[in-house]
Write a protein that holds these residues in place. Structure first.
Motif, PDB file in Angstrom:
ATOM      1  N   ASP A 296       1.004  -0.952   0.378  1.00  0.00           N
ATOM      2  CA  ASP A 296      -0.168   0.269   0.311  1.00  0.00           C
ATOM      3  C   ASP A 296       0.974   1.020   0.013  1.00  0.00           C
TER       4      ASP A 296
ATOM      5  N   LYS B 196       0.267   3.857   1.906  1.00  0.00           N
ATOM      6  CA  LYS B 196       0.713   4.637   3.089  1.00  0.00           C
ATOM      7  C   LYS B 196       1.548   3.444   3.607  1.00  0.00           C
ATOM      8  N   SER B 197       1.806   2.560   3.257  1.00  0.00           N
ATOM      9  CA  SER B 197       2.935   1.583   4.378  1.00  0.00           C
ATOM     10  C   SER B 197       4.156   2.149   4.232  1.00  0.00           C
ATOM     11  N   ASP B 198       4.751   1.820   5.311  1.00  0.00           N
ATOM     12  CA  ASP B 198       6.218   2.120   5.508  1.00  0.00           C
ATOM     13  C   ASP B 198       7.235   0.492   5.527  1.00  0.00           C
TER      14      ASP B 198
ATOM     15  N   ASN C   4       1.147   2.810  12.285  1.00  0.00           N
ATOM     16  CA  ASN C   4       1.807   2.672  10.473  1.00  0.00           C
ATOM     17  C   ASN C   4       0.380   1.795   9.577  1.00  0.00           C
TER      18      ASN C   4
ATOM     19  N   GLU D  41      -3.143   3.353   9.916  1.00  0.00           N
ATOM     20  CA  GLU D  41      -2.954   4.689   8.987  1.00  0.00           C
ATOM     21  C   GLU D  41      -2.879   3.942   7.401  1.00  0.00           C
ATOM     22  N   VAL D  42      -2.469   2.616   7.078  1.00  0.00           N
ATOM     23  CA  VAL D  42      -3.006   1.517   6.218  1.00  0.00           C
ATOM     24  C   VAL D  42      -4.686   1.120   5.784  1.00  0.00           C
TER      25      VAL D  42
ATOM     26  N   HIS E 118      -6.593   4.503   5.055  1.00  0.00           N
ATOM     27  CA  HIS E 118      -6.556   4.448   3.387  1.00  0.00           C
ATOM     28  C   HIS E 118      -6.622   3.970   2.852  1.00  0.00           C
TER      29      HIS E 118
END
Length: 394
Positions: free
Chosen positions: A126, A128-130, A137, A140-141, A144
């Motif tokens: 994704d 938004k993925s770190d 995180n 947040e994904v 998203h």
């Protein structure tokens, strides 16, 4: 003299043993009291899921920290204590994660992570993925990937109990099979109550202003869908008013037969919602022909192509207010011939029937809210056969 000396030695040994025994009992009682009083929550009815991170209801374990961090993440987004407990309860009560951040699905499935991203790589790939698998995180994904789902859950559960929030999160986000729902709903609800008590959920109220982008953009999109019945696209008027059948093998007057349960409406077959209502029509491969091209039934614009509900689907939005969903027909992305943003006309190829049937659903309401009425005869989902017949004849 030797006898007295021997008795003294034995007496001393017994005394030391007794002292050690008493000391051990005191230590055990101290640990026992600490485990019983470390929290104001009675977790005896739900012991928590264990894993390499320990039991998530037990303070001091990595699992507890991850559960608490997950709770705090969603609180910071503006959710109430009950709403957040519903999410934590799903992770801790029924999933295989044990709050191990990057845990792959223990049952052998393709999911992974706190939210069982399916497949496991969905989180990693994704935008938004770190790739850290951190609590922050992963949350947040999720926001998203499914802002509409999060916003719909937030609105629906504003005044719900933790237990009902858990059930709604299961149905709206987790979306397990009907059998899994029945088997795990009780555990999810019990875990939600535990999380609510463990993390002080009764003191936390939801804050609309903090939910952020998910609530504002998704809510606005749904409102526009319902009020204007128009596509959220820049492609202009893409609906000609014409309709057609999804397979060339279907005569103009419509299907002549179907297998029990495939028809729209009350079918007599109990489904996941606990009743016999079927919200679409299943065009079975045994009747229309396996491997047949699936054709567009109405003009529109491809709004979404995804498999985030457990199977691949194509969602088309038409500017006259209709939403057409083609699902359960594709074994993989390669069986779908269209992409998001494509303009399509009646008869254009949507994909190839590689599954056992095509489930065609048609609604004039927003999909984000319509999924909640999948088993309800409340007018949300319309009869595809009736609509297509009337469209062809008119």
């Amino acid at each position: 003299m030797m006898k007295a000396h021997l008795l003294a030695i034995i007496s001393m040994i017994v005394s030391v043993v007794l002292s050690l025994f008493v000391l051990c009992m005191v230590i055990l009682m101290m640990f026992g009291m600490d485990n019983g009083c470390d929290s104001e929550t009675d977790t005896s009815q739900f012991n928590g899921v264990g894993g390499s991170g320990g039991i998530w209801t037990q303070k001091g374990t990595p699992a507890y920290k991850n559960a608490k961090d997950t709770f705090d993440f969603w609180v910071a987004k503006g959710m109430s204590g009950a709403q957040v407990a519903g999410i934590v309860g799903n992770i801790g009560g029924a999933e295989d994660t044990g709050f191990v951040l990057d845990q792959k699905e223990l049952s052998g499935g393709s999911g992974g992570g706190l939210y069982q991203f399916t497949p496991y790589s969905k989180y990693l790939n994704d935008a938004k993925s770190d790739k850290s698998w951190s609590v922050q995180n992963q949350g947040e994904v999720v926001l998203h990937l499914e802002p509409d789902t999060i916003a719909a859950y937030f609105r629906k559960t504003k005044n719900s109990s933790p237990e009902d929030c858990a059930t709604d999160w299961m149905n709206m986000y987790e979306r397990p099979s009907a059998k899994a729902r029945e088997q795990t709903n009780g555990a999810r609800r019990a875990a939600a109550r535990t999380a609510y008590q463990l993390f002080g959920g009764s003191n936390i109220s939801g804050k609309d202003s903090l939910l952020g982008e998910a609530a504002s953009t998704a809510g606005a999109g749904e409102a526009a869908d319902q009020q204007n019945n128009s596509c959220d696209t820049s492609g202009g008027d893409t609906a000609s008013g014409k309709w057609g059948w999804p397979f060339k093998t279907i005569p103009k007057d419509g299907p002549t037969r179907y297998e029990n349960g495939q028809q729209y409406g009350h079918t007599g077959m109990i489904r996941g919602g606990g009743n016999d209502f079927h919200d679409g029509y299943d065009f079975g491969s045994a009747i229309v022909g396996a491997g047949q091209p699936i054709l567009a039934v109405h003009d529109g614009k491809v709004f979404k192509v995804a498999n985030d509900v457990g199977w691949w689907y194509v969602w088309v939005k038409s500017s006259d207010g209709y939403n057409e969903v083609y699902q359960e027909a594709f074994n993989g992305r390669g069986d779908i011939a269209v992409n998001e943003g494509d303009e399509i006309k009646v008869g254009d190829k949507i994909g190839t029937l590689s599954g056992s049937h095509l489930h065609l659903g048609i609604t004039k309401k927003a999909i984000t809210s319509s999924v909640q009425s999948g088993y309800s005869d409340d007018g949300t989902w319309l009869d595809p056969i009736k609509i297509i017949k009337e469209g062809i004849n008119n």
